[in-house]
Design a protein around this motif. Structure first.
Motif, PDB file in Angstrom:
ATOM      1  N   GLY A   9     -44.489  20.935-145.202  1.00  8.72           N
ATOM      2  CA  GLY A   9     -45.246  21.568-144.621  1.00  8.72           C
ATOM      3  C   GLY A   9     -44.772  22.631-145.105  1.00  8.72           C
ATOM      4  N   TRP A  36     -53.386  10.471-141.646  1.00  8.27           N
ATOM      5  CA  TRP A  36     -53.305  12.314-141.661  1.00  8.27           C
ATOM      6  C   TRP A  36     -54.415  12.890-140.561  1.00  8.27           C
ATOM      7  N   ARG A  38     -55.150  16.687-138.689  1.00  5.46           N
ATOM      8  CA  ARG A  38     -55.032  17.988-138.700  1.00  5.46           C
ATOM      9  C   ARG A  38     -55.472  18.597-136.714  1.00  5.46           C
ATOM     10  N   GLN A  39     -54.372  19.988-136.683  1.00  9.82           N
ATOM     11  CA  GLN A  39     -55.548  20.061-136.238  1.00  9.82           C
ATOM     12  C   GLN A  39     -54.832  22.352-135.948  1.00  9.82           C
ATOM     13  N   ARG A  45     -58.486  17.716-133.024  1.00 13.79           N
ATOM     14  CA  ARG A  45     -57.517  17.444-134.314  1.00 13.79           C
ATOM     15  C   ARG A  45     -58.808  16.700-134.268  1.00 13.79           C
ATOM     16  N   ASP A  89     -57.937  24.786-145.196  1.00 12.23           N
ATOM     17  CA  ASP A  89     -56.583  23.832-144.843  1.00 12.23           C
ATOM     18  C   ASP A  89     -55.866  23.956-143.573  1.00 12.23           C
ATOM     19  N   ALA A  91     -53.268  24.268-140.829  1.00 10.97           N
ATOM     20  CA  ALA A  91     -53.829  23.651-139.403  1.00 10.97           C
ATOM     21  C   ALA A  91     -51.903  22.905-139.463  1.00 10.97           C
ATOM     22  N   TYR A  93     -50.682  19.283-139.559  1.00 11.18           N
ATOM     23  CA  TYR A  93     -50.629  18.454-139.851  1.00 11.18           C
ATOM     24  C   TYR A  93     -49.618  17.510-138.929  1.00 11.18           C
ATOM     25  N   TYR A  94     -50.362  16.273-138.988  1.00 10.18           N
ATOM     26  CA  TYR A  94     -50.143  15.072-137.700  1.00 10.18           C
ATOM     27  C   TYR A  94     -49.969  13.413-138.200  1.00 10.18           C
ATOM     28  N   GLY A 114     -45.734  16.841-136.011  1.00 12.69           N
ATOM     29  CA  GLY A 114     -46.454  17.785-136.091  1.00 12.69           C
ATOM     30  C   GLY A 114     -45.494  18.642-137.167  1.00 12.69           C
ATOM     31  N   GLN A 116     -46.026  22.062-140.216  1.00 12.88           N
ATOM     32  CA  GLN A 116     -47.610  23.264-139.810  1.00 12.88           C
ATOM     33  C   GLN A 116     -47.446  23.541-141.965  1.00 12.88           C
TER      34      GLN A 116
END
Length: 121
Positions: A9, A36, A38-39, A45, A89, A91, A93-94, A114, A116
């Motif tokens: 990230g 994947w 994202r939140q 999420r 986009d 967020a 990301y997990y 996560g 960023q």
């Protein structure tokens, strides 16, 4: 104990690219789906992309044609190549694995901590 560790990230300008990686430490008997999510702040999420053990992929409409998910089963690693990034986009990301641990217990869902992604000029 299985842990998922994400990397890749960072800050990128609109139109730029990033590649996220997520590697599992610990042993699995098998991993079915990798994905994947994202939140963004104030939002739920959401699924970005997923890939099955057989390589079948699924993408959110908002990222189709721009993002590509792939996996390396030998390394228990999933990647997300993100191109033509937009401010929306941005967020956390997990990564997410669904699989069985080395103990061959029930299927479980594992989450990374996560990473960023910031898209800004």
């Amino acid at each position: 104990q299985v842990q998922l560790v994400e990397s890749g990230g960072g800050l990128v300008q609109p139109g730029g690219s990033l590649r996220l990686s997520c590697a599992a430490s610990g042993s699995f008997f098998r991993i079915d789906a990798m994905g994947w999510y994202r939140q963004a702040p104030g939002k739920q999420r959401e699924l970005v992309a997923a890939i099955t053990s057989g390589g079948i992929t699924n993408y959110a409409d908002s990222v189709k044609g721009r993002f590509t998910i792939s996996r390396d089963n030998a390394k228990n690693t999933v990647y997300l190549q993100m191109n033509s990034l937009k401010p929306e986009d941005a967020a956390a990301y997990y990564c997410n694995f669904v699989g069985q641990g080395a103990d061959r217990g029930p299927l479980r869902t594992y989450w990374g901590q996560g990473t960023q992604v910031t898209v800004s000029s």
